[in-house]
Design a protein around this motif. Structure first.
Motif, PDB file in Angstrom:
ATOM      1  N   PRO A  82     -22.068  13.995 -11.165  1.00  0.00           N
ATOM      2  CA  PRO A  82     -22.462  12.576 -11.159  1.00  0.00           C
ATOM      3  C   PRO A  82     -23.939  12.340 -11.415  1.00  0.00           C
ATOM      4  CG  PRO A  82     -21.005  13.074  -9.316  1.00  0.00           C
ATOM      5  CD  PRO A  82     -21.386  14.391  -9.929  1.00  0.00           C
ATOM      6  N   ASP A  83     -24.774  13.335 -11.137  1.00  0.00           N
ATOM      7  CA  ASP A  83     -26.208  13.141 -11.338  1.00  0.00           C
ATOM      8  C   ASP A  83     -26.615  13.291 -12.797  1.00  0.00           C
ATOM      9  OD1 ASP A  83     -25.539  15.870 -11.274  1.00  0.00           O
ATOM     10  OD2 ASP A  83     -27.586  16.446 -10.717  1.00  0.00           O
ATOM     11  N   ARG A  84     -25.679  13.699 -13.670  1.00  0.00           N
ATOM     12  CA  ARG A  84     -26.018  13.887 -15.088  1.00  0.00           C
ATOM     13  C   ARG A  84     -24.828  13.429 -15.934  1.00  0.00           C
ATOM     14  NH1 ARG A  84     -29.915  16.852 -17.645  1.00  0.00           N
ATOM     15  NH2 ARG A  84     -30.533  17.881 -15.716  1.00  0.00           N
ATOM     16  N   PRO A  85     -24.653  12.126 -16.097  1.00  0.00           N
ATOM     17  CA  PRO A  85     -23.485  11.624 -16.822  1.00  0.00           C
ATOM     18  C   PRO A  85     -23.503  11.989 -18.302  1.00  0.00           C
ATOM     19  CG  PRO A  85     -25.016   9.841 -16.329  1.00  0.00           C
ATOM     20  CD  PRO A  85     -25.510  11.048 -15.583  1.00  0.00           C
ATOM     21  N   LEU A  86     -22.317  12.139 -18.861  1.00  0.00           N
ATOM     22  CA  LEU A  86     -22.136  12.418 -20.279  1.00  0.00           C
ATOM     23  C   LEU A  86     -21.554  11.194 -20.971  1.00  0.00           C
ATOM     24  CD1 LEU A  86     -20.405  15.942 -20.056  1.00  0.00           C
ATOM     25  CD2 LEU A  86     -22.863  15.443 -20.200  1.00  0.00           C
ATOM     26  N   SER A  87     -21.614  11.191 -22.297  1.00  0.00           N
ATOM     27  CA  SER A  87     -20.954  10.141 -23.067  1.00  0.00           C
ATOM     28  C   SER A  87     -19.481  10.447 -23.279  1.00  0.00           C
ATOM     29  CB  SER A  87     -21.649   9.960 -24.420  1.00  0.00           C
ATOM     30  OG  SER A  87     -22.926   9.375 -24.253  1.00  0.00           O
ATOM     31  N   GLY A  88     -19.154  11.712 -23.363  1.00  0.00           N
ATOM     32  CA  GLY A  88     -17.772  12.137 -23.559  1.00  0.00           C
ATOM     33  C   GLY A  88     -17.709  13.646 -23.551  1.00  0.00           C
ATOM     34  N   ALA A  89     -16.501  14.192 -23.333  1.00  0.00           N
ATOM     35  CA  ALA A  89     -16.349  15.638 -23.212  1.00  0.00           C
ATOM     36  C   ALA A  89     -15.036  16.072 -23.840  1.00  0.00           C
ATOM     37  CB  ALA A  89     -16.393  16.048 -21.740  1.00  0.00           C
ATOM     38  N   ILE A  90     -15.082  17.217 -24.521  1.00  0.00           N
ATOM     39  CA  ILE A  90     -13.884  17.845 -25.085  1.00  0.00           C
ATOM     40  C   ILE A  90     -13.855  19.277 -24.582  1.00  0.00           C
ATOM     41  CG2 ILE A  90     -12.613  18.480 -27.157  1.00  0.00           C
ATOM     42  CD1 ILE A  90     -14.191  16.274 -28.636  1.00  0.00           C
ATOM     43  N   ALA A  91     -12.898  19.578 -23.708  1.00  0.00           N
ATOM     44  CA  ALA A  91     -12.776  20.917 -23.116  1.00  0.00           C
ATOM     45  C   ALA A  91     -11.572  21.614 -23.730  1.00  0.00           C
ATOM     46  CB  ALA A  91     -12.629  20.818 -21.604  1.00  0.00           C
ATOM     47  N   MET A  92     -11.831  22.672 -24.505  1.00  0.00           N
ATOM     48  CA  MET A  92     -10.770  23.421 -25.166  1.00  0.00           C
ATOM     49  C   MET A  92     -10.537  24.752 -24.453  1.00  0.00           C
ATOM     50  SD  MET A  92     -11.668  22.822 -29.218  1.00  0.00           S
ATOM     51  CE  MET A  92     -13.028  23.997 -29.236  1.00  0.00           C
ATOM     52  N   ILE A 119     -14.952  29.781 -21.752  1.00  0.00           N
ATOM     53  CA  ILE A 119     -15.918  29.481 -20.690  1.00  0.00           C
ATOM     54  C   ILE A 119     -16.744  28.253 -21.078  1.00  0.00           C
ATOM     55  CG2 ILE A 119     -16.054  31.878 -19.880  1.00  0.00           C
ATOM     56  CD1 ILE A 119     -19.014  31.805 -20.972  1.00  0.00           C
ATOM     57  N   GLY A 120     -16.899  28.021 -22.391  1.00  0.00           N
ATOM     58  CA  GLY A 120     -17.550  26.789 -22.838  1.00  0.00           C
ATOM     59  C   GLY A 120     -16.731  25.565 -22.471  1.00  0.00           C
ATOM     60  N   GLY A 121     -15.397  25.699 -22.480  1.00  0.00           N
ATOM     61  CA  GLY A 121     -14.543  24.613 -22.035  1.00  0.00           C
ATOM     62  C   GLY A 121     -14.670  24.380 -20.543  1.00  0.00           C
ATOM     63  N   LYS A 122     -14.745  25.455 -19.788  1.00  0.00           N
ATOM     64  CA  LYS A 122     -14.950  25.315 -18.344  1.00  0.00           C
ATOM     65  C   LYS A 122     -16.333  24.727 -18.053  1.00  0.00           C
ATOM     66  CE  LYS A 122     -11.779  28.278 -15.852  1.00  0.00           C
ATOM     67  NZ  LYS A 122     -11.480  27.222 -14.878  1.00  0.00           N
ATOM     68  N   LEU A 123     -17.322  25.116 -18.830  1.00  0.00           N
ATOM     69  CA  LEU A 123     -18.651  24.516 -18.661  1.00  0.00           C
ATOM     70  C   LEU A 123     -18.635  23.035 -19.026  1.00  0.00           C
ATOM     71  CD1 LEU A 123     -20.937  27.385 -19.955  1.00  0.00           C
ATOM     72  CD2 LEU A 123     -20.948  26.384 -17.666  1.00  0.00           C
ATOM     73  N   THR A 124     -17.814  22.657 -19.986  1.00  0.00           N
ATOM     74  CA  THR A 124     -17.656  21.242 -20.307  1.00  0.00           C
ATOM     75  C   THR A 124     -17.099  20.497 -19.101  1.00  0.00           C
ATOM     76  OG1 THR A 124     -17.284  21.765 -22.646  1.00  0.00           O
ATOM     77  CG2 THR A 124     -16.538  19.613 -21.871  1.00  0.00           C
ATOM     78  N   LEU A 125     -16.092  21.077 -18.439  1.00  0.00           N
ATOM     79  CA  LEU A 125     -15.554  20.479 -17.217  1.00  0.00           C
ATOM     80  C   LEU A 125     -16.613  20.420 -16.117  1.00  0.00           C
ATOM     81  CD1 LEU A 125     -12.133  22.354 -17.200  1.00  0.00           C
ATOM     82  CD2 LEU A 125     -12.441  19.907 -17.575  1.00  0.00           C
ATOM     83  N   GLU A 126     -17.386  21.489 -16.006  1.00  0.00           N
ATOM     84  CA  GLU A 126     -18.452  21.534 -15.000  1.00  0.00           C
ATOM     85  C   GLU A 126     -19.459  20.412 -15.237  1.00  0.00           C
ATOM     86  OE1 GLU A 126     -21.015  22.586 -11.986  1.00  0.00           O
ATOM     87  OE2 GLU A 126     -19.022  23.406 -12.328  1.00  0.00           O
ATOM     88  N   MET A 127     -19.891  20.250 -16.468  1.00  0.00           N
ATOM     89  CA  MET A 127     -20.902  19.245 -16.771  1.00  0.00           C
ATOM     90  C   MET A 127     -20.348  17.827 -16.667  1.00  0.00           C
ATOM     91  SD  MET A 127     -22.922  21.084 -19.918  1.00  0.00           S
ATOM     92  CE  MET A 127     -24.315  19.952 -19.849  1.00  0.00           C
TER      93      MET A 127
END
Length: 288
Positions: free
Chosen positions: A120-130, A108-116
């Motif tokens: 577009p209103d809260r950009p990330l620097s990078g994401a790793i969804a496992m 679910i942490g991986g799905k939350l990574t996809l969610e975040m």
């Protein structure tokens, strides 16, 4: 250096650990990595990873989601919608004054990574969804809803233990798998069942064009909860519209918990994070 804090989020206390490299001075600019745990579990799953990541120069933020670990439950009761967890994580980042972190999550942490990563209103620097697909999780939702009415039976702890052993990969040392199973037995069954309802209903397939950052999708070949081919296809789908945006790693003989199964996972994660800054050449399988 480890700082443990309780933060007032939505009128309940949420627990977070902040791991900072030794010698860090106030005002030092460090890349921040938000690490997200699996269903029913807590930030303790990252206990053997944080030190290696801080040694590589990352500030590592490890929260317990509402009702997990040392965080108080949400006032509205167990959460069954992962979007609500995503909102909670946004408020956590605001309180900590963190902008554009990297996010690393599993299950679910991986799905939350996809969610975040698709907000577009809260950009990330990078994401790793496992260990997460972009579409709904592969669970029986009706069975989970029935289970919420009877989750505290005496066999539940053993079911969690045996389920953990069934979800790890062939490459994991049996003693390490036994320890992981014992640690996972600490979960609250009501919380874990609610999490799995969120897992089964979460779907970002129609939002993949909204990705705000490069993303690395990771799947273990021995993971019974996901289809590794579907994860690879999602990476291809992302790259079809935004070439070079997605990476994909297929981990041979690894199951559902890479951060607990792989020796020196911190080193592996550090390489993935560094790779997010480079163009993708190919989507090659990774053997560990």
């Amino acid at each position: 250096m480890i700082e443990a804090r309780y933060l007032d989020i939505d009128s309940a206390l949420g627990f977070v650990e902040i791991h900072t490299p030794e010698g860090t001075l106030p005002g030092d600019k460090l890349p921040t990595l938000l690490c997200l745990h699996t269903a029913g579990q807590s930030g303790v799953q990252w206990r053997r990873v944080c030190g290696g990541l801080t040694a590589r120069g990352y500030r590592v933020v490890v929260p317990d989601l509402p009702g997990h670990g040392r965080s108080e439950p949400a006032l509205s009761g167990p959460v069954t919608d992962l979007v609500a967890y995503g909102d909670w994580l946004g408020r956590l980042l605001d309180i900590l004054d963190i902008e554009k972190p990297y996010v690393l999550g599993c299950s679910i942490g991986g799905k939350l990574t996809l969610e975040m990563a698709t907000r577009p209103d809260r950009p990330l620097s990078g994401a790793i969804a496992m260990a997460a697909e972009t579409g709904p999780g592969r669970v029986g939702l009706s069975g989970l809803r029935r289970e919420l009415e009877d989750v505290a039976g005496p066999s539940r702890a053993e079911r969690t233990y045996l389920g953990t052993l069934a979800s790890v990969g062939r490459a994991m040392d049996p003693a390490a798998a036994h320890l992981a199973g014992l640690m996972h037995k600490r979960e609250d069954p009501e919380i874990s069942s609610s999490d799995l309802l969120g897992w089964g209903g979460h779907d970002v397939r129609d939002r993949l064009t909204d990705l705000t950052c490069p993303i690395h999708l990771v799947a273990g070949t021995d993971d019974p909860w996901i289809n590794a081919d579907a994860v690879g296809e999602a990476a291809d789908q992302i790259n079809a519209s935004a070439p070079g945006r997605a990476r994909f790693s297929r981990l041979e003989a690894v199951g559902h918990y890479p951060m607990e199964e792989i020796d020196d996972f911190a080193g592996v994660a550090a390489r993935w994070l560094a790779d997010l800054r480079r163009p993708v050449r190919e989507h090659a399988a990774v053997t560990l």
